[in-house]
Design an enzyme around this catalytic site. Structure first.
Site, short mmCIF file in Angstrom:
data_model
loop_
_atom_site.label_atom_id
_atom_site.label_comp_id
_atom_site.label_asym_id
_atom_site.label_seq_id
_atom_site.Cartn_x
_atom_site.Cartn_y
_atom_site.Cartn_z
N SER A 126 0.69 -1.14 -0.06
CA SER A 126 -0.08 -0.01 0.05
C SER A 126 0.88 1.16 0.22
O SER A 126 0.45 2.26 -0.58
CB SER A 126 -0.99 0.06 1.20
OG SER A 126 -0.10 -0.02 2.52
N HIS A 176 1.46 5.13 5.29
CA HIS A 176 0.82 5.84 4.19
C HIS A 176 1.43 7.30 3.87
O HIS A 176 1.52 7.75 2.80
CB HIS A 176 -0.71 5.83 4.56
CG HIS A 176 -1.22 4.16 4.44
ND1 HIS A 176 -2.49 4.16 4.96
CD2 HIS A 176 -0.80 3.53 4.19
CE1 HIS A 176 -2.74 3.09 4.98
NE2 HIS A 176 -1.79 2.43 4.60
#
Length: 284
Positions: free
Chosen positions: A128, A187
């Site tokens: 991710s 992230h």
């Protein structure tokens, strides 16, 4: 197959899927199967903040290939597949492979430096982070053509504008809410790494195009074989797309109109993408 030159991508039976994107999906799926059916947990490849101090270079460069479970893998592939395929079709297969390595390592180093202070025992794995990096890269370039992604009209006198450049941050917050165990720091560092790519700060880390072309020539037999099932985007062809043609916006919009919007709304900001953080083993 999917025509990634258009957005949203359209199905085109005459096209074969991009080589690197397809290979990454298949390879990470196989690793997920191995982890599920054997007792091997790939513990040494989880990225912990102490990895640089322990000289665990494998975890710094390979942590993104492994996932906690199939659900984690599916979520990451669903998020990553389209932007990665778009990037590969426009930049070349080997160039994209180099880009993935750079994004992985640079995001890992940021995660480790900050993590030594704030979350020293939290490890991360998963793709991710790369997904958020590519999201921020595209958001940066899309903002030049479409500075405002959407305007929310709350009342006659109140409206909220969602700037394209900030979309990755919004997505990261949504992920944090929907998946509390996900890694917000991971992230965010994926996003910042995507910005570094967008602004050209890591361009000097790429090998010369001649080196990539030489590698392709030496592997020509293998490439020709692979092209029976996938599309290999060669460096010589991709140089035209990366150089003289420039970035092609994903959304159909008049460029002059986009440029006018950009001028009227001022300068752009940052964009990016990444994934999961937990107590001992998180998903990136």
């Amino acid at each position: 197959m999917i025509n990634f030159d258009e957005f949203p991508p359209k199905y085109d039976p005459s096209l074969r899927p991009p080589a690197l994107t397809t290979g990454l999906i298949v390879f990470t799926f196989m690793l997920c199967v191995i982890k599920s059916v054997t007792s091997y947990t790939f513990e040494s490849l989880i990225l912990y903040p102490r990895a640089p101090l322990d000289l665990n270079l494998n975890s710094i460069s390979l942590y993104s290939l492994f996932h906690v479970n199939f659900f984690h893998w599916i979520c990451n592939i669903f998020t990553l597949a389209t932007p990665l395929a778009v990037f590969e079709t426009r930049n070349g297969t080997i160039h994209t492979g180099v880009t993935l390595n750079l994004l992985t390592v640079i995001a890992a180093l940021q995660y480790c430096i900050v993590g030594l202070i704030f979350y020293p025992n939290t490890g991360v794995i998963g793709l991710s982070g790369i997904a958020f990096s590519l999201m921020s890269y595209m958001a940066y370039h899309e903002s030049k053509f479409r500075p405002i992604m959407h305007t929310f009209h709350l009342s006659n006198s109140l409206e909220i504008k969602l700037y394209t450049l900030y979309v990755p941050f919004v997505v990261a917050i949504v992920f944090m809410i929907l998946f509390p165990s996900s890694s917000l720091p991971g992230h965010l560092f994926g996003i910042t790494t995507g910005y570094l790519l967008s602004y050209g700060y890591i361009d000097k880390l790429y090998p010369p195009s001649k080196v990539i072309t030489t590698i392709e020539n030496k592997l020509s037999s293998l490439i020709n074989f692979l092209e029976l099932i996938v599309t290999f985007y060669k460096e010589e062809e991709s140089l035209v797309t990366r150089g003289s043609v420039g970035y092609k916006p994903l959304f159909n919009q008049d460029i002059e109109h986009g440029a006018a919007n950009a001028a009227s709304h001022g300068s752009s900001a940052f964009v990016g993408e990444t994934r999961v953080l937990g107590t001992r083993e998180s998903t990136v």
